[in-house]
Write a protein that holds these residues in place. Structure first.
Motif: not given
Length: 343
Positions: A106-107, A49, A53, A58
């Motif tokens: 979401d994500h 994770e 990330h 993002s």
């Protein structure tokens, strides 16, 4: 000058002018600090994770743990039209994801609360660093151009003296030998390509930076640009070689022609995959090694992984330069094949 010697020279100049050694130590310290904060959480440390990330795009730029820059969200849906707002609206005070104005994230994938898809034109972290990369290109090379105007007939000075050997290397060792007599027409694109990829690769090594050239959408666009230029530059000899390959028996031409046509598209695909894999793999290896500290909960493992990561960071500097060189060289080669005259 041999390519490998030129690359070594570039790295030497980087170490001298940019203090890159100090930068790498800071990068490692920042990464360890971020993950040490994460390891204090009650949840079990999840390296997969954490790595995802850091390497994925993002809507939030996390400079370090607890310091976030919320980027603009620009989305379009048939139901609501175009809307723009800050990505901060998707998080509460504890940075937990929450719905906002009928949208759910979401994500880092935004949809309507009903589940319908939207068109996302947001300024994400990768887009932001793409602008930073382009801005650096403009800032640096306008300065280099001013240096050429100011130092006519004189030895280059300052930033001009650093970039002039690199520009000459790209021209004389990459573009000119591979494209041939018509190289000047394509030199501006090749120089832009080389420095855009090189700067993007180096930016990705900074603490908190985006994985710009490790994003397959970015490498796809760069490869498509090369494909378009190659296709529209192709002369009679180039297309004749594809659709009527000389020296091949007529009975084999129904087999060879489809292979040649497929080759038109596999060349840019190889460009796209090579850059994407090389940059992303380097980031994954570094983050995986840093994760060992928090998997084993050992200071000894942490010291060992930090030393290895420091060494790998220096290798990544070499990879950053080599990948810019390779992408530019193969782009020049493909264009050179398209414009080559029949002998």
């Amino acid at each position: 000058m041999e390519p490998i010697n030129m690359i070594k020279s570039l790295l030497s100049q980087l170490s001298k002018h940019l203090k890159i050694k100090v930068l790498l130590v800071f990068a490692i310290a920042s990464a360890v600090t971020v993950e040490s904060v994460a390891s204090d959480d009650s949840e079990e440390f999840n390296p997969g994770e954490m790595i995802n990330h850091h390497i994925m795009d993002s809507h939030v730029w996390e400079i370090w743990h607890g310091m976030n820059v919320y980027l603009p969200v620009i989305i379009y849906s048939e139901e609501k039209g175009i809307e723009s707002f800050s990505s901060a609206n998707f998080f509460d005070a504890d940075h937990n994801a929450i719905p906002y104005n009928g949208y759910v994230m979401d994500h880092d994938h935004i949809t309507l609360a009903s589940g319908d898809h939207v068109l996302d034109f947001s300024i994400t972290k990768n887009v932001l660093f793409l602008f930073i990369d382009a801005g650096l290109l403009l800032l640096i090379f306008f300065a280099v151009a001013r240096g050429y105007k100011k130092n006519v007939g004189k030895a280059p000075k300052g930033i001009q003296s650093f970039f002039e050997p690199i520009i000459i290397f790209v021209r004389d060792e990459i573009v000119k030998p591979n494209i041939g007599p018509k190289y000047e027409r394509y030199l501006p694109y090749m120089l832009t390509l080389f420095f855009f990829i090189w700067f993007g690769n180096l930016l990705g090594l900074l603490p908190g930076a985006a994985n710009l050239t490790g994003n397959i959408a970015v490498t796809l666009v760069l490869a498509l640009l090369t494909l378009v230029i190659t296709t529209f530059s192709g002369n009679k000899n180039y297309w004749g070689h594809i659709f009527n390959t000389p020296g091949v028996p007529f009975a084999l031409k129904p087999i060879i022609v489809p292979v040649e046509i497929i080759g038109i598209f596999t060349k840019p695909i190889s460009l796209m995959i090579r850059l994407f894999v090389a940059i992303t793999a380097g980031h994954i290896v570094i983050l995986s090694l840093l994760s060992l500290t928090f998997i084993f909960h050992s200071y000894l493992v942490g010291i060992g992984s930090t030393l290895v990561v420091t060494f790998i960071n220096f290798i990544e500097l070499l990879v950053a330069t080599i990948q810019a060189y390779v992408f530019t060289m193969f782009s020049s080669l493909y264009i050179g094949m398209a414009v080559e005259e029949h002998h």
